[in-house]
Design a protein around this motif. Structure first.
Motif, mmCIF file in Angstrom:
data_model
loop_
_atom_site.group_PDB
_atom_site.id
_atom_site.type_symbol
_atom_site.label_atom_id
_atom_site.label_comp_id
_atom_site.label_asym_id
_atom_site.label_seq_id
_atom_site.Cartn_x
_atom_site.Cartn_y
_atom_site.Cartn_z
ATOM 1 N N VAL A 1 13.198 15.736 -14.489
ATOM 2 C CA VAL A 1 12.520 15.441 -13.223
ATOM 3 C C VAL A 1 12.803 16.570 -12.222
ATOM 4 O O VAL A 1 11.892 17.060 -11.548
ATOM 5 N N TYR A 2 14.067 16.995 -12.177
ATOM 6 C CA TYR A 2 14.445 18.090 -11.274
ATOM 7 C C TYR A 2 13.661 19.364 -11.606
ATOM 8 O O TYR A 2 13.124 20.033 -10.718
ATOM 9 N N GLU A 3 13.591 19.700 -12.882
ATOM 10 C CA GLU A 3 12.880 20.914 -13.299
ATOM 11 C C GLU A 3 11.382 20.816 -13.009
ATOM 12 O O GLU A 3 10.770 21.778 -12.552
ATOM 13 N N HIS A 4 10.795 19.656 -13.277
ATOM 14 C CA HIS A 4 9.371 19.463 -12.965
ATOM 15 C C HIS A 4 9.115 19.671 -11.466
ATOM 16 O O HIS A 4 8.159 20.343 -11.077
ATOM 17 N N ARG A 5 9.970 19.079 -10.634
ATOM 18 C CA ARG A 5 9.786 19.199 -9.190
ATOM 19 C C ARG A 5 9.958 20.643 -8.735
ATOM 20 O O ARG A 5 9.156 21.164 -7.961
ATOM 21 N N LYS A 6 10.971 21.311 -9.270
ATOM 22 C CA LYS A 6 11.241 22.705 -8.880
ATOM 23 C C LYS A 6 10.057 23.603 -9.248
ATOM 24 O O LYS A 6 9.567 24.380 -8.427
ATOM 25 N N ARG A 7 9.568 23.492 -10.477
ATOM 26 C CA ARG A 7 8.446 24.323 -10.928
ATOM 27 C C ARG A 7 7.154 23.952 -10.192
ATOM 28 O O ARG A 7 6.343 24.820 -9.868
ATOM 29 N N SER A 8 6.975 22.679 -9.941
ATOM 30 C CA SER A 8 5.778 22.235 -9.221
ATOM 31 C C SER A 8 5.730 22.818 -7.813
ATOM 32 O O SER A 8 4.675 23.264 -7.346
ATOM 33 N N LEU B 1 -1.896 20.907 -10.273
ATOM 34 C CA LEU B 1 -0.743 20.635 -11.140
ATOM 35 C C LEU B 1 -1.130 19.709 -12.282
ATOM 36 O O LEU B 1 -2.126 18.988 -12.208
ATOM 37 N N SER B 2 -0.285 19.717 -13.325
ATOM 38 C CA SER B 2 -0.484 18.750 -14.403
ATOM 39 C C SER B 2 -0.144 17.359 -13.858
ATOM 40 O O SER B 2 0.525 17.215 -12.840
ATOM 41 N N GLU B 3 -0.614 16.347 -14.550
ATOM 42 C CA GLU B 3 -0.431 14.980 -14.052
ATOM 43 C C GLU B 3 1.042 14.609 -13.900
ATOM 44 O O GLU B 3 1.453 14.026 -12.897
ATOM 45 N N ASP C 1 2.845 13.733 -10.417
ATOM 46 C CA ASP C 1 3.492 12.437 -10.229
ATOM 47 C C ASP C 1 4.917 12.599 -9.712
ATOM 48 O O ASP C 1 5.352 11.869 -8.816
ATOM 49 N N VAL C 2 5.646 13.562 -10.272
ATOM 50 C CA VAL C 2 7.026 13.796 -9.831
ATOM 51 C C VAL C 2 7.058 14.203 -8.355
ATOM 52 O O VAL C 2 7.850 13.681 -7.565
ATOM 53 N N VAL C 3 6.178 15.105 -7.949
ATOM 54 C CA VAL C 3 6.150 15.558 -6.552
ATOM 55 C C VAL C 3 5.760 14.416 -5.619
ATOM 56 O O VAL C 3 6.387 14.200 -4.579
ATOM 57 N N LEU C 4 4.728 13.680 -5.984
ATOM 58 C CA LEU C 4 4.274 12.584 -5.126
ATOM 59 C C LEU C 4 5.341 11.503 -4.978
ATOM 60 O O LEU C 4 5.592 11.007 -3.874
ATOM 61 N N LEU C 5 5.974 11.134 -6.079
ATOM 62 C CA LEU C 5 7.017 10.107 -6.009
ATOM 63 C C LEU C 5 8.234 10.600 -5.234
ATOM 64 O O LEU C 5 8.854 9.832 -4.486
ATOM 65 N N SER C 6 8.550 11.853 -5.393
ATOM 66 C CA SER C 6 9.719 12.403 -4.726
ATOM 67 C C SER C 6 9.512 12.545 -3.221
ATOM 68 O O SER C 6 10.350 12.115 -2.430
ATOM 69 N N TYR C 7 8.407 13.144 -2.813
ATOM 70 C CA TYR C 7 8.223 13.486 -1.404
ATOM 71 C C TYR C 7 7.414 12.472 -0.602
ATOM 72 O O TYR C 7 7.587 12.364 0.604
ATOM 73 N N PHE C 8 6.547 11.729 -1.267
ATOM 74 C CA PHE C 8 5.734 10.768 -0.529
ATOM 75 C C PHE C 8 6.264 9.344 -0.643
ATOM 76 O O PHE C 8 6.007 8.523 0.223
#
Length: 146
Positions: free
Chosen positions: A122-129, A90-92, A96-103
């Motif tokens: 943030v929602y769109e980044h997480r969804k696409r990621s 993934l792009s940085e 970052d969005v996934v890591l902050l959200s889930y971890f």
């Protein structure tokens, strides 16, 4: 007059019989006491909860095979290599969005403030990621099956 030997033999047999019965009675009492103790202090493994089962063993975790990511000064450890591989693809910003959200269990609003993004972004980044990670992980699993 002396008693006959058959009488003496009969008396010895009765004494022996009485001693055997007393010994067996004592063994029965000891056995029941032992069973009661075991029922009070022992538990079958199948009756243990997950938490109690977890206390019965330990697993050494050295972190050698784990992947570390740094986001906003946090060091985040990812133990699953397949997830770590997908995150690296993934792009940085998306990573970052996934890591902050889930971890780090941060909400979209908290992530938005930390990364200077709008909550909907943030929602769109997480969804696409997550979609990208799913595709990457499925491809990797398909390759292993071949």
């Amino acid at each position: 007059m002396r008693k006959s030997s058959s009488y003496d033999e009969m008396a010895v047999r009765k004494q022996f019989d009485r001693i055997c019965k007393l010994a067996l009675k004592g063994e029965k009492i000891d056995y029941r006491r032992h069973i009661a103790y075991r029922q009070k202090h022992e538990v079958m493994l199948s009756e243990l909860s997950e938490k109690d089962m977890g206390r019965l063993f330990t697993v050494d975790d050295y972190g050698v095979e784990n992947q570390w990511f740094q986001v906003l000064g946090y060091d985040i450890e990812v133990k699953d290599m397949l997830i770590a591989e997908a995150l690296q693809a993934l792009s940085e910003k998306k990573r970052d969005v996934v890591l902050l959200s889930y971890f780090m269990d941060m909400s979209d609003a908290e992530i938005g403030r930390a990364l200077n993004l709008v909550r909907s972004t943030v929602y769109e980044h997480r969804k696409r990621s997550l979609e990208l990670m799913k595709n990457i992980m499925e491809e990797h699993t398909d390759e292993k099956k071949r």
